[in-house]
Scaffold this motif. Sequence first.
Motif, PDB file in Angstrom:
ATOM      1  N   GLU A 161       0.808  -1.212   0.000  1.00  0.00           N
ATOM      2  CA  GLU A 161       0.000   0.000   0.000  1.00  0.00           C
ATOM      3  C   GLU A 161       0.847   1.270   0.000  1.00  0.00           C
ATOM      4  N   THR A 162       2.022   1.195   0.636  1.00  0.00           N
ATOM      5  CA  THR A 162       2.907   2.360   0.636  1.00  0.00           C
ATOM      6  C   THR A 162       3.300   2.735  -0.787  1.00  0.00           C
ATOM      7  N   ARG A 165       0.220   4.227  -2.643  1.00  0.00           N
ATOM      8  CA  ARG A 165      -0.223   5.548  -2.217  1.00  0.00           C
ATOM      9  C   ARG A 165       0.819   6.630  -2.487  1.00  0.00           C
ATOM     10  N   TRP A 166       2.095   6.323  -2.312  1.00  0.00           N
ATOM     11  CA  TRP A 166       3.125   7.357  -2.345  1.00  0.00           C
ATOM     12  C   TRP A 166       3.957   7.373  -3.623  1.00  0.00           C
ATOM     13  N   LYS A 233      -4.367  13.972   1.959  1.00  0.00           N
ATOM     14  CA  LYS A 233      -3.480  12.989   1.345  1.00  0.00           C
ATOM     15  C   LYS A 233      -2.302  12.631   2.255  1.00  0.00           C
ATOM     16  N   ARG A 235      -2.504  12.128   5.553  1.00  0.00           N
ATOM     17  CA  ARG A 235      -2.923  11.440   6.776  1.00  0.00           C
ATOM     18  C   ARG A 235      -2.331  10.038   6.880  1.00  0.00           C
ATOM     19  N   TRP A 236      -2.369   9.329   5.780  1.00  0.00           N
ATOM     20  CA  TRP A 236      -1.924   7.932   5.789  1.00  0.00           C
ATOM     21  C   TRP A 236      -0.400   7.862   5.923  1.00  0.00           C
ATOM     22  N   GLY A 237       0.081   7.092   6.872  1.00  0.00           N
ATOM     23  CA  GLY A 237       1.511   6.869   7.017  1.00  0.00           C
ATOM     24  C   GLY A 237       2.279   8.028   7.656  1.00  0.00           C
TER      25      GLY A 237
END
Length: 245
Positions: A161-162, A165-166, A233, A235-237
């Motif tokens: 997922e990293t 997403r990134w 955007k 928030r995650w990680g």
Amino acid sequence: MSPSGMPSTDLLGEQIHAILADSATTHGLARTLRAAAKEIELHRYHYASRRAWPNGWINDKPAKVQIGGGAHRIDGFFNIDLVPPADLLWDIREGIPLQDGSTAEIFSEHFLEHIDYPRSAKHYVREARRVLVPGGRIITGVPDAAFALTQYPGPLDATDETIGRWYSKRDCLRDVNTRLDLVNLVFRDQDDDPTYTPHLWAYDHEKLVQLFTEAGFTTVEPWTFDPTMANPKRRWGSVYVVATR
């Protein structure tokens, strides 16, 4: 020539671009010169503002300040960054251009990891305490090093997922072959694409608490993510703290 006798930044910039255009320029030199060219550009922005405010601070006393926000704007916040768009172009590594005890709140996210540690990072945090009123607070968000390490050591899943997403739009993915490659990318973010600014230090909650406590802040606590301020955007990680002067 500049008054100091050194070549002007305009001349240096021209020389650097000429060397970069030479096919004989080595890869290592090209990387170094691209970084130098970027610093020259940033210096020009900062120098122009410093000429307007030679004492190192502005006359205004904004109640709320965002630092290093780029294109992300927050209603009611005065934006300080080293690149446009911003209300004031300033190199925060040289200090925060606000008067002592002049602002109530500072907000930054995904900025701290882009300045060198310890000199610039610790100087920035001390400056934040200086410009805040008693009881003022600084909210800071950074990529969470602890989160990046949650699956290390271990195999890397291509559907991680990293990555999705990134880095899904980056051309560096073919070189992310192991879990440690991904950790390095999160911590360092260094490749040959000058679009992206390298990460120079990794932070987790414990490190943020230590950093702000060392600078004299009275409390450092987790910050409840507020999408009206922070970029959704991010928030995650990420890890966020609020430090109170």
